[in-house]
Write a protein that holds these residues in place. Structure first.
Motif, mmCIF file in Angstrom:
data_model
loop_
_atom_site.group_PDB
_atom_site.id
_atom_site.type_symbol
_atom_site.label_atom_id
_atom_site.label_comp_id
_atom_site.label_asym_id
_atom_site.label_seq_id
_atom_site.Cartn_x
_atom_site.Cartn_y
_atom_site.Cartn_z
ATOM 1 N N LEU A 196 2.743 -23.182 -1.657
ATOM 2 C CA LEU A 196 3.065 -21.840 -2.147
ATOM 3 C C LEU A 196 3.403 -20.874 -1.011
ATOM 4 O O LEU A 196 3.778 -19.726 -1.262
ATOM 5 C CB LEU A 196 1.907 -21.285 -2.987
ATOM 6 C CG LEU A 196 1.969 -21.592 -4.493
ATOM 7 C CD1 LEU A 196 2.125 -23.072 -4.765
ATOM 8 C CD2 LEU A 196 0.763 -21.039 -5.217
ATOM 9 N N GLY A 197 3.264 -21.351 0.225
ATOM 10 C CA GLY A 197 3.618 -20.507 1.368
ATOM 11 C C GLY A 197 2.771 -19.250 1.470
ATOM 12 O O GLY A 197 3.280 -18.159 1.735
ATOM 13 N N LEU A 198 1.464 -19.392 1.275
ATOM 14 C CA LEU A 198 0.600 -18.205 1.254
ATOM 15 C C LEU A 198 0.480 -17.613 2.661
ATOM 16 O O LEU A 198 0.283 -18.344 3.636
ATOM 17 C CB LEU A 198 -0.782 -18.560 0.710
ATOM 18 C CG LEU A 198 -0.804 -19.157 -0.694
ATOM 19 C CD1 LEU A 198 -2.239 -19.281 -1.195
ATOM 20 C CD2 LEU A 198 0.022 -18.319 -1.668
ATOM 21 N N PRO A 199 0.569 -16.302 2.773
ATOM 22 C CA PRO A 199 0.485 -15.637 4.084
ATOM 23 C C PRO A 199 -0.958 -15.254 4.422
ATOM 24 O O PRO A 199 -1.740 -14.922 3.533
ATOM 25 C CB PRO A 199 1.331 -14.382 3.879
ATOM 26 C CG PRO A 199 1.118 -14.043 2.432
ATOM 27 C CD PRO A 199 0.914 -15.352 1.689
ATOM 28 N N VAL A 200 -1.296 -15.302 5.717
ATOM 29 C CA VAL A 200 -2.623 -14.825 6.116
ATOM 30 C C VAL A 200 -2.598 -13.302 6.162
ATOM 31 O O VAL A 200 -1.542 -12.678 6.278
ATOM 32 C CB VAL A 200 -3.052 -15.374 7.504
ATOM 33 C CG1 VAL A 200 -3.206 -16.871 7.450
ATOM 34 C CG2 VAL A 200 -2.075 -14.956 8.578
ATOM 35 N N SER A 201 -3.779 -12.740 6.077
ATOM 36 C CA SER A 201 -3.873 -11.277 6.091
ATOM 37 C C SER A 201 -3.626 -10.741 7.493
ATOM 38 O O SER A 201 -3.762 -11.460 8.490
ATOM 39 C CB SER A 201 -5.262 -10.844 5.615
ATOM 40 O OG SER A 201 -6.232 -11.221 6.580
ATOM 41 N N MET A 215 7.631 -18.052 6.636
ATOM 42 C CA MET A 215 7.940 -18.742 5.375
ATOM 43 C C MET A 215 7.633 -17.805 4.210
ATOM 44 O O MET A 215 6.597 -17.151 4.188
ATOM 45 C CB MET A 215 7.098 -20.018 5.265
ATOM 46 C CG MET A 215 7.395 -20.829 4.035
ATOM 47 S SD MET A 215 6.621 -22.460 4.103
ATOM 48 C CE MET A 215 4.908 -22.032 4.224
ATOM 49 N N SER A 216 8.523 -17.747 3.261
ATOM 50 C CA SER A 216 8.277 -16.882 2.109
ATOM 51 C C SER A 216 7.465 -17.626 1.057
ATOM 52 O O SER A 216 7.443 -18.850 1.025
ATOM 53 C CB SER A 216 9.605 -16.429 1.515
ATOM 54 O OG SER A 216 10.316 -17.551 1.041
ATOM 55 N N SER A 217 6.817 -16.838 0.195
ATOM 56 C CA SER A 217 5.989 -17.420 -0.865
ATOM 57 C C SER A 217 6.828 -17.628 -2.106
ATOM 58 O O SER A 217 7.581 -16.746 -2.504
ATOM 59 C CB SER A 217 4.822 -16.487 -1.180
ATOM 60 O OG SER A 217 4.044 -16.257 -0.028
ATOM 61 N N ILE A 218 6.686 -18.800 -2.714
ATOM 62 C CA ILE A 218 7.442 -19.087 -3.938
ATOM 63 C C ILE A 218 6.840 -18.358 -5.136
ATOM 64 O O ILE A 218 7.520 -18.103 -6.134
ATOM 65 C CB ILE A 218 7.497 -20.617 -4.190
ATOM 66 C CG1 ILE A 218 8.473 -20.938 -5.315
ATOM 67 C CG2 ILE A 218 6.125 -21.178 -4.511
ATOM 68 C CD1 ILE A 218 8.733 -22.426 -5.474
ATOM 69 N N VAL A 219 5.546 -18.014 -5.038
ATOM 70 C CA VAL A 219 4.857 -17.302 -6.122
ATOM 71 C C VAL A 219 4.171 -16.078 -5.535
ATOM 72 O O VAL A 219 3.380 -16.203 -4.603
ATOM 73 C CB VAL A 219 3.800 -18.209 -6.791
ATOM 74 C CG1 VAL A 219 3.022 -17.429 -7.844
ATOM 75 C CG2 VAL A 219 4.453 -19.431 -7.417
ATOM 76 N N THR A 228 -2.821 -15.752 -6.612
ATOM 77 C CA THR A 228 -1.795 -16.599 -7.230
ATOM 78 C C THR A 228 -2.374 -17.400 -8.397
ATOM 79 O O THR A 228 -1.706 -17.563 -9.423
ATOM 80 C CB THR A 228 -1.178 -17.560 -6.195
ATOM 81 O OG1 THR A 228 -2.225 -18.236 -5.476
ATOM 82 C CG2 THR A 228 -0.297 -16.804 -5.216
ATOM 83 N N MET A 229 -3.605 -17.854 -8.258
ATOM 84 C CA MET A 229 -4.212 -18.582 -9.387
ATOM 85 C C MET A 229 -4.354 -17.700 -10.615
ATOM 86 O O MET A 229 -4.437 -18.197 -11.740
ATOM 87 C CB MET A 229 -5.586 -19.133 -8.993
ATOM 88 C CG MET A 229 -5.538 -20.352 -8.099
ATOM 89 S SD MET A 229 -7.204 -21.049 -7.896
ATOM 90 C CE MET A 229 -6.837 -22.410 -6.770
ATOM 91 N N ALA A 230 -4.362 -16.386 -10.422
ATOM 92 C CA ALA A 230 -4.495 -15.472 -11.555
ATOM 93 C C ALA A 230 -3.343 -15.598 -12.547
ATOM 94 O O ALA A 230 -3.457 -15.168 -13.694
ATOM 95 C CB ALA A 230 -4.596 -14.030 -11.058
ATOM 96 N N HIS A 231 -2.240 -16.212 -12.128
ATOM 97 C CA HIS A 231 -1.159 -16.470 -13.084
ATOM 98 C C HIS A 231 -1.615 -17.389 -14.208
ATOM 99 O O HIS A 231 -1.037 -17.383 -15.302
ATOM 100 C CB HIS A 231 0.042 -17.101 -12.372
ATOM 101 C CG HIS A 231 0.840 -16.142 -11.560
ATOM 102 N ND1 HIS A 231 1.701 -15.229 -12.108
ATOM 103 C CD2 HIS A 231 0.912 -15.941 -10.215
ATOM 104 C CE1 HIS A 231 2.278 -14.505 -11.150
ATOM 105 N NE2 HIS A 231 1.810 -14.915 -9.989
#
Lengths: 278, 185
Positions: free
Chosen positions: B167-172, B1-5, B32-35
């Motif tokens: 937000l579709g965040l990816p794991v490291s 899944m891609s991230s929207i942000v 992402t919260m840094a936005h």
């Protein structure tokens, strides 16, 4: 004493509250920080946003206002906004001085008696050299506009932006100063500053790199949020830089003010700033 | 899944976000919260306080975090906290049970851990008031302050579950490699 009433509550923050009224411009200068041009998105602050922030700003201790862009005079309500702001505190507008039509100058007569100054960009005493950076016909329009503004009782300041101010040609500077004096602008109203390596200057490999500590913190409101300096909300490749973003929220004004005070508290004192950019 | 942000890049980190970039790019939640730096500025300390070291043990907190994340089907949180749970001493059978959407209590032998699993199941899947039986079991095994802390751990996790999933965040890569090595990918 609360932050709402203490005139010293701004601490190390500059006491001028800045607004990016809009981002579009009739010019497309080679070193423009915001990549402004005729076709870019306007990203305007509304008149109400500016008025509300100015009112809050006065309560929080700001003692003057600044308006920049883009070309602020392309904002449809700029003249009315300035009249409102200048009735509260001295107001400085940064302009390229190329849009002062007779009709606009007549509307600006409403500023009579108000503490309004316009800072105009003029980079070189030779028209063709000046216009290389700023566009054809710029020089002529500027030298025509300055006496008209002075006749209206509006204070005029000149800003000269150079790649290497410390090594500017003395003869050229002498001729530039002679020119602004002849137009009625005294030396005290002439500032020479370096090109900043942000915005369009990056693509044109111009200017010097700067970091937060180089600037006196001056709260700057834009349609995209509050920034730490008017040199902050720059645009590169169509993307807004956020490295000098303070908060996305601009209202109530106490939110970005408190955030900037926190950020500035960790930075060197303003009078230690390395490049003294103002 | 891609991230929207996309996370904010280190060279674009806003002033209030810079402490989170002191050692390079932070994780995708802070990145992402840094936005919206003024939200990052309060959210990350709160999240850290809620999920970090506290009066209740890290083992109990990870039981709550992993179980809530599994029930809310947050891939990012499940995978990331599987690693944390293993590091806090949970065994594979416990981790597998918590990650399974079915009953998980039977994987635990300590009564208060079983009560906690039931409590988290209620919070993560229930609507309205908590089942009085589940409530009574929780009150039997935990003090008021512990109930508050574990409830905040669980509900903060649920907020993050939806945030990370939306937000579709990816794991490291590090997490992915560890899960593969553990047979828990």
């Amino acid at each position: 004493m609360s932050a709402d009433t203490d005139p010293g509550a701004l601490g190390r923050l500059g006491s001028r509250l800045w607004f990016y009224s809009n981002y579009h411009c009739n010019l497309q200068c080679s070193y423009c920080l915001t990549e402004s041009a005729p076709g870019v998105a306007r990203r305007q602050l509304t008149a109400d946003q500016i008025r509300d922030a100015a009112r809050d700003g006065r309560e929080l201790g700001f003692d003057s206002f600044g308006i920049t862009g883009g070309e602020p005079f392309l904002h449809d309500e700029l003249i009315e906004i300035v009249a409102d702001l200048a009735a509260q505190a001295p107001t400085l507008i940064l302009s390229n001085a190329t849009v002062f039509t007779p009709a606009r100058l007549r509307r600006m007569e409403a500023w009579a008696g108000l503490p309004v100054e316009i800072q105009i960009s003029l980079d070189h005493p030779e028209p063709d050299v000046n216009d290389e950076m700023r566009g054809p016909g710029n020089f002529r329009k500027v030298v025509e506009a300055i006496p008209r503004l002075i006749d209206l009782g509006i204070g005029v300041r000149i800003a000269t932006t150079l790649e290497d101010p410390e090594n500017a040609d003395p003869d050229e500077m002498d001729r530039l100063c002679a020119l602004h004096r002849s137009l009625g602008v005294p030396d005290s109203h002439h500032v020479v500053r370096p090109i900043i390596h942000r915005g369009r200057a990056v693509g044109n490999t111009l200017g010097r790199d700067v970091v937060f500590d180089d600037f006196e913190p001056e709260l700057t409101l834009t349609a995209d949020g509050a920034f730490a300096t008017p040199f902050g909300p720059t645009v590169r490749g169509g993307r807004l830089d956020t490295d000098l973003l303070v908060t996305r929220a601009t209202a109530p004004l106490s939110v970005p003010v408190a955030a900037l005070m926190r950020a500035a508290g960790e930075a060197p004192a303003g009078d230690d700033a390395r490049t003294g950019i103002r | 899944m891609s991230s929207i942000v996309a996370p904010v890049a280190p060279d674009q980190a806003p002033l209030l976000a810079r402490p989170y970039y002191a050692n390079g790019a932070p994780g995708p939640i802070a990145g992402t919260m840094a936005h919206v730096p003024e939200l990052l500025d309060v959210a990350m300390p709160f999240i850290g306080a809620a999920l970090g070291p506290g009066a209740v043990s890290a083992r109990l907190k990870e039981i709550a975090v992993l179980r809530a994340s599994a029930l809310l089907e947050c891939d990012y949180c499940v995978r990331s906290h599987t690693v944390v749970a293993l590091d806090e001493g949970l065994v594979h059978a416990e981790v597998r049970a918590l990650r399974d959407s079915g009953p998980a209590e039977d994987a635990f032998t300590v009564d208060r851990e079983r009560a906690l699993v039931a409590w988290v199941d209620e919070l993560a899947t229930g609507r309205g008031a908590v089942d009085p039986v589940v409530e009574a079991r929780m009150a039997e095994h935990f003090a008021a302050a512990e109930i508050v802390e574990l409830t905040l751990v669980t509900t903060t996790t649920m907020m993050l579950n939806r945030y990370c999933t939306a937000l579709g965040l990816p794991v490291s890569a590090t997490v992915a490699e560890r899960l593969s090595a553990e047979g828990l990918a």
